[in-house]
Design a protein around this motif. Structure first.
Motif, mmCIF file in Angstrom:
data_model
loop_
_atom_site.group_PDB
_atom_site.id
_atom_site.type_symbol
_atom_site.label_atom_id
_atom_site.label_comp_id
_atom_site.label_asym_id
_atom_site.label_seq_id
_atom_site.Cartn_x
_atom_site.Cartn_y
_atom_site.Cartn_z
ATOM 1 N N THR A 1 -15.856 -56.140 -22.084
ATOM 2 C CA THR A 1 -15.482 -57.552 -22.057
ATOM 3 C C THR A 1 -14.554 -57.898 -23.219
ATOM 4 O O THR A 1 -13.558 -58.614 -23.034
ATOM 5 C CB THR A 1 -16.740 -58.444 -22.113
ATOM 6 N N LEU A 2 -14.860 -57.400 -24.399
ATOM 7 C CA LEU A 2 -14.001 -57.661 -25.558
ATOM 8 C C LEU A 2 -12.604 -57.092 -25.351
ATOM 9 O O LEU A 2 -11.605 -57.708 -25.739
ATOM 10 C CB LEU A 2 -14.629 -57.072 -26.828
ATOM 11 N N TYR A 3 -12.517 -55.920 -24.722
ATOM 12 C CA TYR A 3 -11.201 -55.326 -24.468
ATOM 13 C C TYR A 3 -10.437 -56.113 -23.409
ATOM 14 O O TYR A 3 -9.252 -56.404 -23.571
ATOM 15 C CB TYR A 3 -11.353 -53.864 -24.049
ATOM 16 N N THR B 1 -10.723 -59.205 -22.517
ATOM 17 C CA THR B 1 -10.332 -60.548 -22.931
ATOM 18 C C THR B 1 -9.293 -60.531 -24.051
ATOM 19 O O THR B 1 -8.820 -61.584 -24.466
ATOM 20 C CB THR B 1 -11.562 -61.362 -23.388
ATOM 21 N N GLY B 2 -8.955 -59.345 -24.545
ATOM 22 C CA GLY B 2 -7.918 -59.236 -25.565
ATOM 23 C C GLY B 2 -8.402 -59.456 -26.986
ATOM 24 O O GLY B 2 -7.600 -59.558 -27.902
ATOM 25 N N ILE B 3 -9.709 -59.510 -27.175
ATOM 26 C CA ILE B 3 -10.237 -59.701 -28.531
ATOM 27 C C ILE B 3 -10.056 -58.427 -29.357
ATOM 28 O O ILE B 3 -9.730 -58.487 -30.547
ATOM 29 C CB ILE B 3 -11.708 -60.157 -28.484
ATOM 30 N N ILE B 4 -10.272 -57.272 -28.728
ATOM 31 C CA ILE B 4 -9.952 -56.009 -29.394
ATOM 32 C C ILE B 4 -8.800 -55.384 -28.625
ATOM 33 O O ILE B 4 -8.806 -55.324 -27.403
ATOM 34 C CB ILE B 4 -11.165 -55.053 -29.475
ATOM 35 N N THR B 5 -7.796 -54.944 -29.353
ATOM 36 C CA THR B 5 -6.591 -54.405 -28.716
ATOM 37 C C THR B 5 -6.132 -53.150 -29.449
ATOM 38 O O THR B 5 -6.717 -52.753 -30.454
ATOM 39 C CB THR B 5 -5.454 -55.443 -28.745
ATOM 40 N N GLY C 1 -9.038 -50.680 -29.583
ATOM 41 C CA GLY C 1 -9.509 -51.119 -28.282
ATOM 42 C C GLY C 1 -9.666 -49.967 -27.309
ATOM 43 O O GLY C 1 -10.649 -49.878 -26.580
#
Length: 69
Positions: free
Chosen positions: A22-24, A26-30, A34
């Motif tokens: 989910t974090l990846y 949604t672009g929170i971790i890139t 990521g």
């Protein structure tokens, strides 16, 4: 391969994998971090489905409940 992962261990790994995915997405971790975390999430899901963690084997770790005979 003898199973060495219990239910709680599998559930925790799947939850962590879902959070990382989910974090990846949604672009929170890139970036490189990521991608590395996404690969780790995939490994968590794979090991959960097969109930075997290769890192547990050399150390003799097992989170499976003991079955009484």
């Amino acid at each position: 391969m003898k199973k060495n992962m219990g239910t709680a261990d599998k559930v925790i790994r799947i939850i962590i994998a879902a959070i990382l995915g989910t974090l990846y997405l949604t672009g929170i971790i890139t970036g490189t971090l990521g991608i590395v975390l996404l690969i780790l999430a995939g490994v968590f899901v794979l090991t959960s489905f097969i109930s075997f963690c290769p890192l547990y084997a050399p150390f003799g770790i097992s989170t499976c409940p003991l079955k009484e005979k």
